[in-house]
Design a protein around this motif. Structure first.
Motif, PDB file in Angstrom:
ATOM      1  N   TRP A 106     -10.369  17.411 -76.488  1.00  0.00           N
ATOM      2  CA  TRP A 106     -10.172  15.805 -76.867  1.00  0.00           C
ATOM      3  C   TRP A 106     -11.601  15.965 -75.468  1.00  0.00           C
ATOM      4  O   TRP A 106     -12.039  14.505 -76.087  1.00  0.00           O
ATOM      5  CB  TRP A 106      -9.743  14.818 -76.524  1.00  0.00           C
ATOM      6  N   LEU A 107     -12.137  16.423 -74.753  1.00  0.00           N
ATOM      7  CA  LEU A 107     -13.348  16.071 -73.982  1.00  0.00           C
ATOM      8  C   LEU A 107     -14.660  16.692 -74.504  1.00  0.00           C
ATOM      9  O   LEU A 107     -15.999  16.466 -74.044  1.00  0.00           O
ATOM     10  CB  LEU A 107     -12.917  15.943 -72.788  1.00  0.00           C
ATOM     11  N   GLU A 108     -14.762  17.687 -75.128  1.00  0.00           N
ATOM     12  CA  GLU A 108     -15.598  18.542 -75.642  1.00  0.00           C
ATOM     13  C   GLU A 108     -17.103  17.775 -76.147  1.00  0.00           C
ATOM     14  O   GLU A 108     -17.389  18.061 -76.184  1.00  0.00           O
ATOM     15  CB  GLU A 108     -14.985  19.368 -76.174  1.00  0.00           C
ATOM     16  N   GLY A 109     -16.580  17.086 -77.104  1.00  0.00           N
ATOM     17  CA  GLY A 109     -17.436  15.954 -77.452  1.00  0.00           C
ATOM     18  C   GLY A 109     -18.298  15.494 -76.739  1.00  0.00           C
ATOM     19  O   GLY A 109     -19.671  14.966 -76.684  1.00  0.00           O
ATOM     20  N   LYS A 110     -17.781  14.979 -75.304  1.00  0.00           N
ATOM     21  CA  LYS A 110     -18.422  14.346 -74.248  1.00  0.00           C
ATOM     22  C   LYS A 110     -19.288  15.214 -73.103  1.00  0.00           C
ATOM     23  O   LYS A 110     -20.080  15.259 -72.184  1.00  0.00           O
ATOM     24  CB  LYS A 110     -17.170  13.833 -73.659  1.00  0.00           C
ATOM     25  N   ARG A 111     -19.087  17.124 -73.490  1.00  0.00           N
ATOM     26  CA  ARG A 111     -19.455  17.756 -72.720  1.00  0.00           C
ATOM     27  C   ARG A 111     -20.982  17.871 -71.708  1.00  0.00           C
ATOM     28  O   ARG A 111     -20.938  17.658 -70.886  1.00  0.00           O
ATOM     29  CB  ARG A 111     -19.376  18.900 -73.111  1.00  0.00           C
ATOM     30  N   PRO A 112     -21.813  17.184 -72.668  1.00  0.00           N
ATOM     31  CA  PRO A 112     -23.407  17.067 -72.229  1.00  0.00           C
ATOM     32  C   PRO A 112     -23.568  15.970 -71.345  1.00  0.00           C
ATOM     33  O   PRO A 112     -23.453  16.315 -69.688  1.00  0.00           O
ATOM     34  CB  PRO A 112     -24.424  16.798 -72.884  1.00  0.00           C
ATOM     35  N   ALA A 113     -22.289  14.995 -70.719  1.00  0.00           N
ATOM     36  CA  ALA A 113     -22.778  13.547 -70.921  1.00  0.00           C
ATOM     37  C   ALA A 113     -22.022  14.003 -69.105  1.00  0.00           C
ATOM     38  O   ALA A 113     -22.654  13.458 -68.191  1.00  0.00           O
ATOM     39  CB  ALA A 113     -22.073  12.505 -71.329  1.00  0.00           C
ATOM     40  N   ILE A 114     -20.365  15.082 -69.206  1.00  0.00           N
ATOM     41  CA  ILE A 114     -19.926  14.500 -68.508  1.00  0.00           C
ATOM     42  C   ILE A 114     -20.389  16.318 -67.007  1.00  0.00           C
ATOM     43  O   ILE A 114     -20.876  15.855 -66.415  1.00  0.00           O
ATOM     44  CB  ILE A 114     -18.937  15.619 -68.597  1.00  0.00           C
ATOM     45  N   GLU A 115     -21.161  17.069 -68.062  1.00  0.00           N
ATOM     46  CA  GLU A 115     -21.821  18.166 -66.913  1.00  0.00           C
ATOM     47  C   GLU A 115     -23.156  17.451 -66.148  1.00  0.00           C
ATOM     48  O   GLU A 115     -23.054  17.319 -65.508  1.00  0.00           O
ATOM     49  CB  GLU A 115     -22.434  19.549 -67.813  1.00  0.00           C
ATOM     50  N   ALA A 116     -24.167  16.550 -67.418  1.00  0.00           N
ATOM     51  CA  ALA A 116     -24.731  15.191 -66.889  1.00  0.00           C
ATOM     52  C   ALA A 116     -24.335  14.785 -64.841  1.00  0.00           C
ATOM     53  O   ALA A 116     -25.069  14.833 -64.025  1.00  0.00           O
ATOM     54  CB  ALA A 116     -25.639  15.007 -67.382  1.00  0.00           C
ATOM     55  N   ALA A 117     -22.450  14.486 -65.108  1.00  0.00           N
ATOM     56  CA  ALA A 117     -22.876  13.425 -64.114  1.00  0.00           C
ATOM     57  C   ALA A 117     -21.931  14.199 -62.751  1.00  0.00           C
ATOM     58  O   ALA A 117     -22.445  13.373 -61.837  1.00  0.00           O
ATOM     59  CB  ALA A 117     -21.684  12.609 -64.496  1.00  0.00           C
ATOM     60  N   LEU A 118     -21.450  16.013 -63.082  1.00  0.00           N
ATOM     61  CA  LEU A 118     -21.209  16.456 -62.319  1.00  0.00           C
ATOM     62  C   LEU A 118     -22.106  17.000 -61.219  1.00  0.00           C
ATOM     63  O   LEU A 118     -23.400  17.299 -61.975  1.00  0.00           O
ATOM     64  CB  LEU A 118     -19.982  17.307 -62.773  1.00  0.00           C
ATOM     65  N   PRO A 119     -21.760  16.952 -59.557  1.00  0.00           N
ATOM     66  CA  PRO A 119     -23.322  17.495 -58.611  1.00  0.00           C
ATOM     67  C   PRO A 119     -22.553  19.031 -59.018  1.00  0.00           C
ATOM     68  O   PRO A 119     -21.413  19.659 -59.695  1.00  0.00           O
ATOM     69  CB  PRO A 119     -21.949  17.221 -57.511  1.00  0.00           C
ATOM     70  N   PRO A 120     -24.126  19.597 -58.691  1.00  0.00           N
ATOM     71  CA  PRO A 120     -24.172  21.355 -59.167  1.00  0.00           C
ATOM     72  C   PRO A 120     -23.038  21.667 -57.706  1.00  0.00           C
ATOM     73  O   PRO A 120     -22.552  21.502 -56.861  1.00  0.00           O
ATOM     74  CB  PRO A 120     -25.139  21.663 -58.340  1.00  0.00           C
ATOM     75  N   ILE A 121     -22.674  22.944 -58.210  1.00  0.00           N
ATOM     76  CA  ILE A 121     -21.163  23.750 -57.755  1.00  0.00           C
ATOM     77  C   ILE A 121     -22.049  25.220 -57.006  1.00  0.00           C
ATOM     78  O   ILE A 121     -22.760  25.337 -58.566  1.00  0.00           O
ATOM     79  CB  ILE A 121     -19.878  23.667 -57.624  1.00  0.00           C
ATOM     80  N   ARG A 122     -21.253  26.252 -56.319  1.00  0.00           N
ATOM     81  CA  ARG A 122     -21.618  27.661 -56.690  1.00  0.00           C
ATOM     82  C   ARG A 122     -20.064  27.988 -55.932  1.00  0.00           C
ATOM     83  O   ARG A 122     -19.515  27.570 -55.150  1.00  0.00           O
ATOM     84  CB  ARG A 122     -22.455  27.944 -56.164  1.00  0.00           C
ATOM     85  N   LEU A 123     -19.693  28.798 -56.252  1.00  0.00           N
ATOM     86  CA  LEU A 123     -18.754  29.627 -55.771  1.00  0.00           C
ATOM     87  C   LEU A 123     -19.068  29.996 -54.758  1.00  0.00           C
ATOM     88  O   LEU A 123     -20.099  30.997 -54.610  1.00  0.00           O
ATOM     89  CB  LEU A 123     -17.738  30.879 -56.833  1.00  0.00           C
ATOM     90  N   PRO A 124     -18.183  30.835 -53.537  1.00  0.00           N
ATOM     91  CA  PRO A 124     -18.629  30.847 -52.310  1.00  0.00           C
ATOM     92  C   PRO A 124     -19.390  32.448 -52.432  1.00  0.00           C
ATOM     93  O   PRO A 124     -18.441  33.776 -53.180  1.00  0.00           O
ATOM     94  CB  PRO A 124     -17.274  30.588 -51.253  1.00  0.00           C
TER      95      PRO A 124
END
Length: 305
Positions: free
Chosen positions: A283-301
């Motif tokens: 139910w959130l897949e349709g909002k993926r572009p907006a969600i990804e744009a709002a999240l800070p970038p991360i990296r796995l250690p």
């Protein structure tokens, strides 16, 4: 009357998401089995750390809300998370945590020797020399013989312990041991009395809720009716995609959840690839572009992502 099967997961509040990843993957060596978002606040990451398979009863999860103030510890809160490690591993962990600059104390929880320390955002943790339900993860930076084996328990602060102890025993099926310690399914709760304590206020470094295992939706709904009969106000059964949940406040004000064992974390990812990408419920897949744009970038250690 059948109660819960023990702890399912414990959810806490983190600050900076990269600092959280660096500590729980890089230092404690847990596996990131799900990288998602808070379903009620998709601007915030929701990280699920667990054993090698994401076994129910091993998951410690975090909402990343760095804008919140530090947690104000007080009554009506769970205030410490205990994790099980193999019984001969406390010496290994004492040396490892000291190397990473964690302030350490020694103590006892639920009859087990423990190391006590805060995580980087102030969450009190206890590593206990106790049997846990989890399985090793072969890619952990921690050797298999010393890895965290899942959740052992939590401590709760209450002005009055009586109503909370009665609720956990009569509704959720916990058994009382010595003093204010409860046990069920290999998991423990200590209900500590602070009659003059001030109310806690949730913030970074705090416990958001405790989740308890139920087999399936029918089991959850049976226990929901029992909660309702105590005059409390449980939510309807909510689809969280990887499990189904019911939420409510116990008599002292701690937020609790009933969570089904299935479908599990592998319902939308290959078991070998858990946690390697951002996954969203349908139910959130349709909002993926907006969600990804709002999240800070991360990296796995150690891995650029």
């Amino acid at each position: 009357m059948e109660g819960v099967l023990g702890l399912h997961h414990i959810t806490c509040v983190a600050g900076d998401p990269q600092e959280n990843l660096d500590f729980y993957l890089g230092v404690l060596g847990l596996r990131l089995v799900k990288r998602s978002v808070n379903q009620d606040d998709p601007t915030a990451y929701h990280f699920f750390y667990a054993d090698g398979l994401g076994t129910p009863g091993t998951a410690l999860t975090f909402f990343s809300w760095p804008h919140l103030p530090p947690n104000r510890f007080g009554v009506g809160q769970a205030v410490e998370v205990a994790l099980a490690v193999p019984q001969e591993s406390l010496g290994f962990w004492e040396a490892r945590l000291a190397r990473y600059g964690r302030p350490l104390a020694k103590g006892e929880r639920f009859g087990f020797p423990v190391l006590l320390f805060p995580d980087p955002h102030g969450l009190p943790l206890a590593l206990a020399a106790a049997q846990g339900p989890g399985l090793p993860w072969e890619d952990s930076p921690v050797p298999p013989e010393h890895q965290v084996r899942g959740l052992l328990g939590a401590r709760i602060l209450e002005r009055e312990v009586g109503p909370t102890l009665a609720f956990f025993q009569e509704v959720l099926g916990y058994r009382q041991g010595e003093g204010p310690v409860l046990e069920q399914g290999g998991s423990f709760l200590e209900v500590q009395a602070l009659p003059e304590g001030r109310r806690g206020a949730l913030g970074v470094g705090g416990v958001h809720h405790l989740a308890f295992r139920v087999r399936d939706e029918a089991h959850a709904l049976t226990l929901r009716e029992r909660v309702l009969a105590r005059g409390l106000r449980p939510t309807p059964l909510i689809d969280r995609f990887w499990f189904r949940s019911v939420y409510f406040l116990e008599p002292g004000g701690v937020l609790l959840e009933l969570a089904t064992d299935g479908p599990g974390f592998a319902v939308d990812e290959d078991p070998e690839d858990l946690g390697e990408r951002l996954v969203l419920p349908p139910w959130l897949e349709g909002k993926r572009p907006a969600i990804e744009a709002a999240l800070p970038p991360i990296r796995l250690p150690g891995i650029a992502r």
